[in-house]
Design a protein around this motif. Sequence first.
Motif, PDB file in Angstrom:
ATOM      1  N   UNK A   1      34.160  53.430  33.160  1.00 47.12           N
ATOM      2  CA  UNK A   1      33.387  53.840  34.310  1.00 47.12           C
ATOM      3  C   UNK A   1      34.300  53.965  35.520  1.00 47.12           C
ATOM      4  N   UNK A   2      34.058  54.890  36.381  1.00 48.14           N
ATOM      5  CA  UNK A   2      34.892  55.026  37.578  1.00 48.14           C
ATOM      6  C   UNK A   2      34.641  53.874  38.552  1.00 48.14           C
ATOM      7  N   UNK A   3      35.682  53.597  39.390  1.00 39.49           N
ATOM      8  CA  UNK A   3      35.562  52.543  40.382  1.00 39.49           C
ATOM      9  C   UNK A   3      36.617  51.454  40.176  1.00 39.49           C
ATOM     10  N   UNK A   4      36.541  50.371  40.968  1.00 39.61           N
ATOM     11  CA  UNK A   4      37.505  49.266  40.929  1.00 39.61           C
ATOM     12  C   UNK A   4      37.191  48.363  39.745  1.00 39.61           C
ATOM     13  N   UNK A   5      38.207  48.100  38.907  1.00 37.01           N
ATOM     14  CA  UNK A   5      38.006  47.290  37.708  1.00 37.01           C
ATOM     15  C   UNK A   5      38.928  46.067  37.680  1.00 37.01           C
ATOM     16  N   UNK A   6      39.527  45.654  38.851  1.00 41.54           N
ATOM     17  CA  UNK A   6      40.418  44.486  38.895  1.00 41.54           C
ATOM     18  C   UNK A   6      39.800  43.283  39.559  1.00 41.54           C
ATOM     19  N   UNK A   7      38.500  43.139  39.474  1.00 38.18           N
ATOM     20  CA  UNK A   7      37.833  42.018  40.140  1.00 38.18           C
ATOM     21  C   UNK A   7      38.233  40.665  39.565  1.00 38.18           C
ATOM     22  N   UNK A   8      38.393  40.570  38.276  1.00 39.42           N
ATOM     23  CA  UNK A   8      38.750  39.304  37.653  1.00 39.42           C
ATOM     24  C   UNK A   8      40.154  38.866  38.056  1.00 39.42           C
TER      25      UNK A   8
ATOM     26  N   UNK B   1      43.736  35.506  41.508  1.00 38.34           N
ATOM     27  CA  UNK B   1      44.797  35.461  42.525  1.00 38.34           C
ATOM     28  C   UNK B   1      44.345  34.642  43.736  1.00 38.34           C
ATOM     29  N   UNK B   2      43.158  34.902  44.235  1.00 38.72           N
ATOM     30  CA  UNK B   2      42.660  34.141  45.388  1.00 38.72           C
ATOM     31  C   UNK B   2      42.419  32.673  45.029  1.00 38.72           C
ATOM     32  N   UNK B   3      42.013  32.407  43.803  1.00 46.32           N
ATOM     33  CA  UNK B   3      41.783  31.032  43.389  1.00 46.32           C
ATOM     34  C   UNK B   3      43.088  30.239  43.335  1.00 46.32           C
TER      35      UNK B   3
END
Length: 323
Positions: free
Chosen positions: A80-87, A92-94
């Motif tokens: 699907x199109x869109x941002x797929x690096x949420x995990x 990284x923030x954790x």
Amino acid sequence: RISTSPAGLRVRSMLLRCCRLAFKDQALRRLRAFSTEVQRSSTGPGFGVAPLDGSAGSLAELSERAGYLPRPETFDERLKPGFRGGKALFVFFLCNAVPFTALLYYLREQREQRAQLSLLALPATAEEVAAEAVRVMRTSAACFLMQDAEAVGRSFGGALRVDPHPPEASAYVPPTEPLPLLPQVERNVVTDLFEAPTVTGLGFIHFAVSKKSPEGVAVAAGRRRGGLLYLSHTRGAYCTVSGQLSVLSDPESKRRYWKNVWAASFAPPAAPSAAPSAAPSAAETEAPPPWLSDDYMLLRLAVDEASLQAVVDGPSRWDARHV
């Protein structure tokens, strides 16, 4: 063998031309035979390689049939199109938030601990004042030796930064006999812990000064009255102790109260001179211990008065307790 005369060179040139023509004719006949054989083996019209005379077949047709077209790109409909690096972004923030949160928690805990350790009110009894003065001495970051103006030859007195030992309850008496269990072993820091352990108390304080300093010259001249000023930001207070100064000149006391950090403040002791004719031994070549320096003066302050005051802002800042 053909000679190199003009006639011989002409003959060699003619022979080379004949050989080239023969080779060309033979190659042309082979190509014609190969083209004819390919044409006979083909099943359909125009299939195969056309002969060199162009009687049948077409190289353009063969090129169109044998050409390879690029395969069209296929797209996966499941993506699907869109941002797929949420995990990955969450991980990284954790990883960065956990150390930062731990640092904030540590700083807050240190602040609360410092507030609990700080002196909120001056003690009332003499025993509590003496105990609080010892705490200020142990947590002090700097200490200054103070003497009167007449002793140091100034109009307003003097202050010299020193590095004293923690206060002791009783005066140390250097032993003269060897160790009872191990007489062949020299006294050191380890043996001092078992033979004469230090007992904390507001009695005697040991520190070192240089014999060349104005304070050291004054003490050597007989000015034996002095004081020490301690400032502790941890306790939020400062104290002043005063008393009688005495010079300890015995080597055992100098060894016991010597600090390795003092080595940079005193000149190293001079090496013992050996006879020119005698061969130097291992004991003679070994450097003498640093506490045997001629500039090292060990002082002992016998405390007879102590004053305690608060540093934090408040009504008790101007008050003082004396014992």
